[in-house]
Design an enzyme around this catalytic site. Structure first.
Site, PDB file in Angstrom:
ATOM      1  N   LYS A 222     -49.895   9.429  42.217  1.00  0.00           N
ATOM      2  CA  LYS A 222     -50.619   7.589  42.753  1.00  0.00           C
ATOM      3  C   LYS A 222     -51.975   8.371  43.050  1.00  0.00           C
ATOM      4  O   LYS A 222     -52.048   8.713  44.007  1.00  0.00           O
ATOM      5  CB  LYS A 222     -49.323   7.000  42.914  1.00  0.00           C
TER       6      LYS A 222
ATOM      7  N   ARG B 137     -38.260   7.648  40.508  1.00  0.00           N
ATOM      8  CA  ARG B 137     -39.227   8.218  39.383  1.00  0.00           C
ATOM      9  C   ARG B 137     -40.409   9.175  39.503  1.00  0.00           C
ATOM     10  O   ARG B 137     -41.063   8.814  40.249  1.00  0.00           O
ATOM     11  CB  ARG B 137     -39.867   6.481  38.712  1.00  0.00           C
TER      12      ARG B 137
END
Length: 290
Positions: A236, A270
């Site tokens: 991210k 995840r």
């Protein structure tokens, strides 16, 4: 001093999930692999353009140590374009069906905020619903989860994927906001009969860079809710932007961030890179048993 003093208090966090009659232990953290049935996810290597590619990647993720496969047909990166409900269904349902048939041992999660997609995905073999909106973008979602009787990943977000970057002000404090938000949603879900709930703090969703790192450092505060934590940090912006690299170059930073998440109570990671996440869990667990 911590407002909630979670580190000084013993909380009994739920440590199992019932996935279609299969009892899954979270005593040792597990890995959820990301399968994006989208053309525009922020990390290009996570996109799958046909079923053969999807099945190959799914099989590799399972071999590398994934317990869950998270299938999504609507990119939730900041500023992502709208996707119609029918297009989302057309993207995810064939993938769910194919993966369920090819890999019956896989536990399939579906990344959607739409009740109809959740309902039809469950009919095709999905075991978990992963809702980035916590039921706020489809008023029928929480009731649908109650009727389906399957685990639900409750994420914190404000606004929509298109507007969330404008909702980063938390006058009462970020942790206080998350505790209040989760407490209210959990109560609603319990009233609807939902037994298995996982919490996702929503890194990158309606949070600034500094807020993301503050949250990562204070994950233990959420243990007062006594529910397992799913953490999605993989490649991210909070990782690649400070390092001044691209998402494709953000694996080392992701490993570091995942390590910190595990040390602060994460139960499921995840990720795009399953093998590396599984190895990270293995080494962190060694420190806990040494």
């Amino acid at each position: 001093m911590s407002l909630f003093k979670a580190k000084d208090t013993l909380f009994c966090k739920k440590s199992t999930l019932n996935c279609g009659g299969r009892l899954v232990s979270l005593e040792v953290p597990l890995v959820m692999g990301i399968l994006n049935a989208t053309p525009d996810s922020f990390y290009a290597n996570s996109r799958v353009s046909n079923l053969d590619m999807t099945l190959t990647r799914a099989g590799q993720m399972l071999a590398d140590g994934a317990t869950f496969l998270d299938i999504g047909g609507y990119s939730t990166r900041p500023g992502a374009p709208e996707v119609s409900e029918q297009e989302e269904l057309d993207r995810v349902l064939p993938v769910i069906e194919a993966v369920a048939q090819a890999y019956p041992e896989a536990l399939i999660s579906v990344d959607t905020f739409r009740a109809r997609v959740a309902r039809e995905a469950a009919q095709k073999g999905a075991h978990i619903i992963n809702d980035v909106s916590g039921g706020s973008l489809d008023e029928g979602m929480l009731e649908t989860i109650g009727r389906l009787g399957i685990p639900y990943i409750l994420m914190h977000m404000r606004g929509t994927p298109q507007t969330m970057a404008s909702y980063t002000e938390y006058p009462n404090g970020l942790l206080e906001e998350l505790i209040s938000y989760f407490t209210e949603k959990i109560a609603r879900l319990r009233a609807l009969g939902v037994k298995d709930i996982l919490l996702d703090p929503g890194f990158g969703f309606a949070k600034t860079m500094d807020q993301n790192y503050f949250l990562l450092n204070h994950l233990r505060e959420l243990e007062m809710l006594e529910l397992p934590l799913l953490i999605g940090l993989s490649r991210k912006g909070m990782i690649y932007k400070p390092l001044q690299v691209t998402p494709a170059e953000a694996l080392p930073g992701t490993i570091v961030a995942n390590t910190l998440a595990l040390l602060n109570g994460a139960n499921i990671l995840r990720v795009h890179d399953v093998k590396e996440a599984a190895q990270t869990i293995q080494l962190v667990e060694k420190t806990r048993t040494a």
